[in-house]
Design a protein around this motif. Structure first.
Motif, PDB file in Angstrom:
ATOM      1  N   MET A 204      53.591 -22.802  50.429  1.00 21.44           N
ATOM      2  CA  MET A 204      55.280 -22.865  48.883  1.00 21.44           C
ATOM      3  C   MET A 204      55.144 -21.314  48.115  1.00 21.44           C
ATOM      4  O   MET A 204      56.208 -21.524  48.191  1.00 21.44           O
ATOM      5  CB  MET A 204      55.236 -24.193  47.790  1.00 21.44           C
ATOM      6  CG  MET A 204      56.318 -23.846  46.650  1.00 21.44           C
ATOM      7  SD  MET A 204      55.378 -24.843  45.047  1.00 21.44           S
ATOM      8  CE  MET A 204      54.149 -23.745  44.489  1.00 21.44           C
ATOM      9  N   VAL A 205      53.771 -21.562  47.640  1.00 18.99           N
ATOM     10  CA  VAL A 205      54.259 -20.168  47.374  1.00 18.99           C
ATOM     11  C   VAL A 205      54.383 -18.662  48.127  1.00 18.99           C
ATOM     12  O   VAL A 205      55.350 -18.192  48.044  1.00 18.99           O
ATOM     13  CB  VAL A 205      52.543 -19.801  46.334  1.00 18.99           C
ATOM     14  CG1 VAL A 205      52.329 -20.013  45.320  1.00 18.99           C
ATOM     15  CG2 VAL A 205      51.726 -19.781  47.576  1.00 18.99           C
ATOM     16  N   GLU A 206      54.313 -19.110  49.684  1.00 25.91           N
ATOM     17  CA  GLU A 206      54.209 -18.523  50.345  1.00 25.91           C
ATOM     18  C   GLU A 206      56.061 -18.595  50.846  1.00 25.91           C
ATOM     19  O   GLU A 206      57.323 -17.488  50.917  1.00 25.91           O
ATOM     20  CB  GLU A 206      54.151 -18.924  52.077  1.00 25.91           C
ATOM     21  CG  GLU A 206      53.946 -17.173  53.010  1.00 25.91           C
ATOM     22  CD  GLU A 206      53.813 -17.679  54.112  1.00 25.91           C
ATOM     23  OE1 GLU A 206      53.593 -16.641  54.968  1.00 25.91           O
ATOM     24  OE2 GLU A 206      52.072 -17.645  54.084  1.00 25.91           O
ATOM     25  N   ALA A 207      56.424 -19.645  50.967  1.00 28.28           N
ATOM     26  CA  ALA A 207      58.116 -19.511  51.412  1.00 28.28           C
ATOM     27  C   ALA A 207      59.302 -18.882  49.681  1.00 28.28           C
ATOM     28  O   ALA A 207      59.792 -18.694  49.853  1.00 28.28           O
ATOM     29  CB  ALA A 207      57.496 -20.723  50.968  1.00 28.28           C
ATOM     30  N   LEU A 208      58.050 -19.377  48.024  1.00 33.69           N
ATOM     31  CA  LEU A 208      58.824 -18.914  47.587  1.00 33.69           C
ATOM     32  C   LEU A 208      58.693 -17.316  47.641  1.00 33.69           C
ATOM     33  O   LEU A 208      59.564 -16.617  46.371  1.00 33.69           O
ATOM     34  CB  LEU A 208      57.919 -19.068  46.196  1.00 33.69           C
ATOM     35  CG  LEU A 208      57.802 -20.442  45.082  1.00 33.69           C
ATOM     36  CD1 LEU A 208      56.879 -21.268  44.181  1.00 33.69           C
ATOM     37  CD2 LEU A 208      59.936 -20.865  45.341  1.00 33.69           C
ATOM     38  N   GLY A 209      58.092 -16.475  48.222  1.00 33.40           N
ATOM     39  CA  GLY A 209      58.066 -15.060  48.259  1.00 33.40           C
ATOM     40  C   GLY A 209      56.894 -14.718  47.741  1.00 33.40           C
ATOM     41  O   GLY A 209      56.570 -13.068  47.194  1.00 33.40           O
ATOM     42  N   MET A 210      55.858 -15.056  47.266  1.00 33.90           N
ATOM     43  CA  MET A 210      54.926 -15.065  45.897  1.00 33.90           C
ATOM     44  C   MET A 210      53.827 -14.633  46.555  1.00 33.90           C
ATOM     45  O   MET A 210      52.315 -14.356  46.197  1.00 33.90           O
ATOM     46  CB  MET A 210      54.664 -16.295  44.994  1.00 33.90           C
ATOM     47  CG  MET A 210      55.917 -16.012  43.751  1.00 33.90           C
ATOM     48  SD  MET A 210      55.808 -15.222  42.988  1.00 33.90           S
ATOM     49  CE  MET A 210      54.096 -14.613  42.455  1.00 33.90           C
ATOM     50  N   THR A 211      53.429 -14.214  48.311  1.00 34.22           N
ATOM     51  CA  THR A 211      52.629 -13.936  48.960  1.00 34.22           C
ATOM     52  C   THR A 211      53.079 -13.073  49.658  1.00 34.22           C
ATOM     53  O   THR A 211      54.417 -12.994  50.297  1.00 34.22           O
ATOM     54  CB  THR A 211      51.146 -15.268  49.828  1.00 34.22           C
ATOM     55  OG1 THR A 211      52.239 -15.727  50.391  1.00 34.22           O
ATOM     56  CG2 THR A 211      51.334 -16.408  48.750  1.00 34.22           C
ATOM     57  N   LYS A 260      63.226 -26.462  51.591  1.00 35.99           N
ATOM     58  CA  LYS A 260      63.170 -26.675  52.944  1.00 35.99           C
ATOM     59  C   LYS A 260      62.163 -26.663  53.890  1.00 35.99           C
ATOM     60  O   LYS A 260      62.102 -27.666  54.234  1.00 35.99           O
ATOM     61  CB  LYS A 260      64.958 -25.750  52.879  1.00 35.99           C
ATOM     62  CG  LYS A 260      65.963 -25.888  53.122  1.00 35.99           C
ATOM     63  CD  LYS A 260      67.276 -25.301  52.846  1.00 35.99           C
ATOM     64  CE  LYS A 260      68.538 -24.958  52.666  1.00 35.99           C
ATOM     65  NZ  LYS A 260      69.288 -23.933  52.928  1.00 35.99           N
ATOM     66  N   VAL A 261      61.955 -25.773  53.170  1.00 37.65           N
ATOM     67  CA  VAL A 261      60.390 -25.214  53.796  1.00 37.65           C
ATOM     68  C   VAL A 261      59.754 -26.739  53.911  1.00 37.65           C
ATOM     69  O   VAL A 261      58.299 -27.251  54.486  1.00 37.65           O
ATOM     70  CB  VAL A 261      59.495 -24.310  53.289  1.00 37.65           C
ATOM     71  CG1 VAL A 261      57.999 -24.556  54.044  1.00 37.65           C
ATOM     72  CG2 VAL A 261      60.735 -22.377  53.863  1.00 37.65           C
ATOM     73  N   ASN A 262      59.226 -27.402  52.493  1.00 39.25           N
ATOM     74  CA  ASN A 262      58.368 -27.966  52.017  1.00 39.25           C
ATOM     75  C   ASN A 262      59.255 -29.916  52.842  1.00 39.25           C
ATOM     76  O   ASN A 262      57.862 -30.005  53.615  1.00 39.25           O
ATOM     77  CB  ASN A 262      58.245 -28.869  50.594  1.00 39.25           C
ATOM     78  CG  ASN A 262      57.807 -29.675  50.397  1.00 39.25           C
ATOM     79  OD1 ASN A 262      56.469 -29.336  50.141  1.00 39.25           O
ATOM     80  ND2 ASN A 262      57.915 -30.506  50.211  1.00 39.25           N
ATOM     81  N   SER A 268      53.413 -32.467  50.363  1.00 39.74           N
ATOM     82  CA  SER A 268      52.726 -33.276  49.502  1.00 39.74           C
ATOM     83  C   SER A 268      54.670 -33.768  49.065  1.00 39.74           C
ATOM     84  O   SER A 268      54.550 -32.752  47.913  1.00 39.74           O
ATOM     85  CB  SER A 268      52.228 -33.052  48.950  1.00 39.74           C
ATOM     86  OG  SER A 268      51.200 -33.794  47.148  1.00 39.74           O
ATOM     87  N   SER A 269      54.165 -34.833  48.761  1.00 39.57           N
ATOM     88  CA  SER A 269      55.097 -35.375  47.574  1.00 39.57           C
ATOM     89  C   SER A 269      54.553 -35.002  46.293  1.00 39.57           C
ATOM     90  O   SER A 269      56.039 -34.474  45.428  1.00 39.57           O
ATOM     91  CB  SER A 269      54.962 -36.820  47.204  1.00 39.57           C
ATOM     92  OG  SER A 269      53.998 -37.453  47.120  1.00 39.57           O
ATOM     93  N   ILE A 294      68.725 -31.147  48.646  1.00 41.46           N
ATOM     94  CA  ILE A 294      68.544 -29.965  49.904  1.00 41.46           C
ATOM     95  C   ILE A 294      67.745 -30.017  51.030  1.00 41.46           C
ATOM     96  O   ILE A 294      67.481 -29.174  51.634  1.00 41.46           O
ATOM     97  CB  ILE A 294      68.253 -28.324  48.904  1.00 41.46           C
ATOM     98  CG1 ILE A 294      69.337 -28.012  47.749  1.00 41.46           C
ATOM     99  CG2 ILE A 294      67.444 -27.137  49.432  1.00 41.46           C
ATOM    100  CD1 ILE A 294      68.867 -27.618  46.419  1.00 41.46           C
ATOM    101  N   GLY A 295      66.763 -30.689  50.681  1.00 42.17           N
ATOM    102  CA  GLY A 295      66.215 -30.315  51.769  1.00 42.17           C
ATOM    103  C   GLY A 295      65.703 -32.349  52.494  1.00 42.17           C
ATOM    104  O   GLY A 295      64.993 -32.413  53.848  1.00 42.17           O
ATOM    105  N   SER A 296      66.945 -33.436  52.142  1.00 38.27           N
ATOM    106  CA  SER A 296      65.984 -34.288  52.830  1.00 38.27           C
ATOM    107  C   SER A 296      66.796 -34.413  54.586  1.00 38.27           C
ATOM    108  O   SER A 296      66.451 -35.469  55.080  1.00 38.27           O
ATOM    109  CB  SER A 296      66.938 -35.986  51.974  1.00 38.27           C
ATOM    110  OG  SER A 296      68.222 -35.649  52.198  1.00 38.27           O
TER     111      SER A 296
END
Length: 572
Positions: A204-211, A260-262, A268-269, A294-296
């Motif tokens: 999640m944090v990589e997808a958010l751009g935080m890493t 979308k990445v998740n 995880s839910s 967005i994700g389903s």
């Protein structure tokens, strides 16, 4: 450039004397206070949080990078949250740890902060706290354990526990075999190597751009994890000089990318609750239905337990999250900014010929493992504000099901009766667990994937529809309806379900329905009595009075929003 820390160390008066003098008792030389950026290293290390027990060493590599870039690193601890030991659940203390992080960052001479995370709640809690302060921020995930190895096969942390427990309960394995698997499953530092919530949070944090790119999947013991930490230390200093704040990265587009990445990784839910809470801290409107919208429809690309076969070590060797981002680039916001100052698109372009090294682990977008894998949001009279289900971890034959409710009024009732041979239950029934939501069982524990009754396991039953207002571990699997909102303990209709009621689940129609008339529900509501509060003092009392429901992210209502870096009152 004059940094925030100069309000402490740049003063040429009595208070400046005090601030610098007391710091010098640690051996810091005079030139550390010459106006260079001060970098806080927020460490969630603890021996009581096994997933994070190696973070003291990781902190030293971050410091090395900070020094190299001309910064002044200062490590500080906050409350650590390990789901493996902490009772009643680490989720109860996520918001408390976020307050710890927020006030520690705001109240100290910090210009930028590196968040060291690992076990699942340490990632959202630190990110929530940092987001509320809005300084330059970068995350260094601790990394997953090496693959578990047991009897010649890979076993995944968490995911293997459920299967091994079922096998032991039904005498397929001995207790000695069961016990031996413990050390075989957890054989190195790091968090769960399945796509549990910890791995989900790292992605999640990589997808958010935080890493920094590629951070999520590097095993905790791989030397490249240390390299990442050192490079992160260098980069945070530059972020401070560029004044690149967390709010510039955590944009609406970043949150849509993460959703979308998740879906593509079978995450995880619990992702829904944590991402919603983080969005609330930066003022990005994110409602439960949008996770579905967005994700389903995103395909499942990652063949990882519990939704697949492989583990995080395999994911890293196959190319890691950058390969997923490349496969998804047609549906992602590739112009979203990341902590290295570049967009996701620029990061992918900078990696040259980025290829997948194992297509059994990472599938192509045009040839996915599942065509639609995102977490589904269910609604109906049983969950008027919504509930969630993870299709990639569910049994296809149960995605449309109608069955008789077998009700457990609380977790104690469940433990007391689930293995009773006289329990009136068969595989067509729907197991219902009440009072395990944010208020009812403070913190909303991971008990939603109820272990099936022993007598059904003995018959070979491996899954049933299960419904609760609680959560389940990201390492778990099954046709499990979670996060029912409003929860039973505050008067949600889940609290009115009785044994024998018919419940209908239709995932395709996004429906969860209790076949009881409105008039009958009204009659039951008149007889319903709210459970007694579980706490009358301290943090837990504050929590139950202020916690929001699952569909709002289960944050405390008074923490939502950005407070900024200014200290409320400076008496100095």
């Amino acid at each position: 450039m004059i940094y925030r820390s100069s309000e402490w160390f740049g003063k040429k008066d009595k208070m400046g004397f005090i601030y610098r003098s007391w710091m010098k008792n640690q051996g810091f030389p005079e030139d550390m206070f010459d106006g260079r950026p001060v970098i806080g290293i927020c460490n969630t290390w603890s021996e009581l949080t096994p997933c994070n027990a190696h973070l003291r060493e990781i902190a030293e590599w971050v410091k090395r990078g900070v020094f190299e870039a001309g910064g002044f690193p200062l490590e500080f601890p906050i409350m650590s949250l390990g789901e493996t030991l902490l009772k009643p659940t680490a989720m109860l203390f996520r918001n408390l740890a976020s307050m710890d992080a927020e006030e520690s960052i705001r109240g100290n001479p910090i210009d930028g902060v590196v968040l060291l995370t690992g076990c699942d709640k340490t990632t959202p809690s630190t990110l929530m706290g940092a987001a509320s302060v809005n300084l330059p921020t970068l995350v260094v995930p601790g990394g997953p354990m090496l693959n578990g190895k047991y009897q010649g096969q890979d076993i995944g942390s968490g995911t293997a526990v459920w299967k091994l427990t079922d096998d032991w309960k039904t005498e397929k394995i001995t207790y000695e075999e069961y016990s031996h698997a413990e050390s075989c499953m957890s054989r190195s530092p790091g968090h769960c190597m399945t796509m549990g919530t910890a791995s989900t949070m790292a992605c999640m944090v990589e997808a958010l751009g935080m890493t920094l790119p590629g951070a999520a999947a590097i095993p905790a013991v791989d030397s490249r994890r240390k390299v990442l930490a050192q490079l992160s230390g260098r980069r945070i200093v530059q972020m401070v000089k560029e004044d690149l704040k967390i709010s510039q990265i955590l944009t609406r587009e970043a949150f849509e990318n993460a959703i979308k990445v998740n879906a593509a990784i079978g995450g995880s839910s619990n992702f829904i609750i944590h991402l919603t809470a983080i969005a609330g801290r930066v003022g990005v409107a994110l409602n439960l239905e949008e996770f579905d919208q967005i994700g389903s429809k995103i395909p499942l690309l990652l063949n990882l337990m519990p939704s697949g076969k492989f583990l995080m070590e395999d994911f890293y060797y196959a190319g890691g999250l950058p390969v997923i981002l490349k496969e998804l680039q047609s549906v992602l916001h590739m112009d979203a900014l990341t902590v290295n100052g570049k967009t996701h698109g620029e990061n992918l372009a900078g990696r040259g010929k980025l290829v997948c090294y194992n297509k059994d682990v990472i599938a192509e977008f045009e040839n996915p493992i599942l065509k639609e894998a995102g977490i589904v949001v269910l609604k109906g009279n049983l969950a008027t504000n919504g509930a969630v289900l993870k299709p990639s971890a569910a049994t296809p034959a149960l995605m449309k099901h109608k069955g008789r409710a077998v009700v457990f009024e609380n977790i104690e009732d469940y433990h007391a009766r689930v293995d009773d041979p006289d329990l009136d239950i068969d595989e067509q029934c729907v197991m219902v667990l009440k009072c395990v939501g944010p208020v009812g069982y403070p913190g909303m524990p991971e008990v939603g994937n109820m272990v099936l009754p022993k007598k059904l396991l003995a018959k070979g039953v491996t899954d049933m529809v299960r419904i609760s207002d609680g959560r389940m571990s990201g390492t778990a699997y099954g046709t499990v309806v979670l996060h029912v909102s409003p929860e039973s303990a505050i008067g949600g209709n889940l609290g009115l379900v009785e044994n024998g009621d018919i419940i209908e689940l239709d995932v395709e129609q996004k429906k969860i329905h209790l076949h009881v008339s409105d008039s009958e529900l009204a009659r039951r509501r008149n007889l319903w009595k709210q459970p007694e509060p579980v706490a009358s003092r301290g943090y837990v009392n504050m929590y139950v009075r202020h916690v929001q429901q699952a569909d709002k992210g289960a944050d405390l209502d008074f923490l939502v929003g950005v407070s900024g870096p200014k200290v409320a009152r400076d008496s100095h």
